[in-house]
Design a protein around this motif. Structure first.
Motif, PDB file in Angstrom:
ATOM      1  N   LEU A 269       0.847  -1.187   0.000  1.00  0.00           N
ATOM      2  CA  LEU A 269       0.000   0.000   0.000  1.00  0.00           C
ATOM      3  C   LEU A 269       0.884   1.239   0.000  1.00  0.00           C
ATOM      4  O   LEU A 269       1.853   1.303   0.768  1.00  0.00           O
ATOM      5  CB  LEU A 269      -0.899   0.016   1.236  1.00  0.00           C
ATOM      6  CG  LEU A 269      -2.131  -0.888   1.239  1.00  0.00           C
ATOM      7  CD1 LEU A 269      -1.808  -2.330   0.995  1.00  0.00           C
ATOM      8  CD2 LEU A 269      -2.900  -0.711   2.514  1.00  0.00           C
TER       9      LEU A 269
ATOM     10  N   PRO B  13       0.745   5.773  -0.562  1.00  0.00           N
ATOM     11  CA  PRO B  13      -0.129   6.937  -0.672  1.00  0.00           C
ATOM     12  C   PRO B  13      -0.110   7.523  -2.073  1.00  0.00           C
ATOM     13  O   PRO B  13       0.929   7.565  -2.730  1.00  0.00           O
ATOM     14  CB  PRO B  13       0.459   7.917   0.342  1.00  0.00           C
ATOM     15  CG  PRO B  13       1.892   7.533   0.464  1.00  0.00           C
ATOM     16  CD  PRO B  13       1.949   6.054   0.204  1.00  0.00           C
TER      17      PRO B  13
ATOM     18  N   THR C 239      -5.228   5.599  -1.666  1.00  0.00           N
ATOM     19  CA  THR C 239      -4.199   4.579  -1.426  1.00  0.00           C
ATOM     20  C   THR C 239      -4.112   3.646  -2.614  1.00  0.00           C
ATOM     21  O   THR C 239      -5.118   3.079  -3.042  1.00  0.00           O
ATOM     22  CB  THR C 239      -4.532   3.773  -0.147  1.00  0.00           C
ATOM     23  OG1 THR C 239      -4.578   4.668   0.963  1.00  0.00           O
ATOM     24  CG2 THR C 239      -3.489   2.699   0.110  1.00  0.00           C
TER      25      THR C 239
ATOM     26  N   LEU D  74      -3.770   6.692   3.060  1.00  0.00           N
ATOM     27  CA  LEU D  74      -3.069   5.592   3.732  1.00  0.00           C
ATOM     28  C   LEU D  74      -2.891   5.871   5.222  1.00  0.00           C
ATOM     29  O   LEU D  74      -3.038   4.962   6.041  1.00  0.00           O
ATOM     30  CB  LEU D  74      -1.710   5.335   3.065  1.00  0.00           C
ATOM     31  CG  LEU D  74      -0.885   4.199   3.634  1.00  0.00           C
ATOM     32  CD1 LEU D  74      -1.650   2.886   3.595  1.00  0.00           C
ATOM     33  CD2 LEU D  74       0.430   4.069   2.891  1.00  0.00           C
TER      34      LEU D  74
END
Length: 147
Positions: A45, A47, A52, A116
């Motif tokens: 994951l 940003p 995200t 995120l």
């Protein structure tokens, strides 16, 4: 270059590289569900503004799924052991970036409409399912944690 200049250069280089490495990336190991036993997967994951990006590396899906396989991802409040009743955040469909893929390892991409840092502050889990065409079976789940 004298010793003081050399030391200043090393400190400046360390400070710059320290700033460059602070990009927040969260690695989420995904556990296979009983419907997809013996397969492995991992999510990364990162940003993207106030959203995200989710990169999935999947080491296998059930053999009776359509080729190329399509996966649906969603983020649930809670943990994999106790998911919320409905997704907290639905993601854009996880499309294979290895099209067409018969490889044992496939990569997928999805995007969630949440920052995120919001995900890492709370208790959330990423659930990966087969597409509705393949029965929407849960395949992998991983708890999202910072660090």
């Amino acid at each position: 270059m004298n010793r003081t200049s050399w030391l200043a250069l090393v400190v400046a280089a360390g400070a710059i590289s320290g700033c460059a490495s602070r990009t927040e990336i969260v690695d989420v190991p995904l556990q296979a569900t009983p419907q997809n036993a013996e397969h492995i997967a991992r999510a990364t994951l990162s940003p993207v503004g106030n959203q995200t990006s989710i990169w999935l590396t999947i080491g296998g899906v059930p053999h009776n799924m359509a080729i190329p396989s399509r996966l649906d991802t969603a983020i649930y409040a809670g943990s994999c052991q106790q998911l919320g009743a409905q997704p907290a955040y639905r993601t854009h469909q996880a499309n294979s970036v290895d099209y067409p893929s018969l490889a044992p390892r496939t990569q997928y991409w999805a995007q969630a409409p949440v920052a995120l840092n919001e995900l890492t502050k709370g208790e959330y889990a990423l659930l990966v399912r087969a597409s509705p065409a393949d029965g929407s079976r849960p395949l992998f789940c991983g708890n999202i944690t910072a660090g």
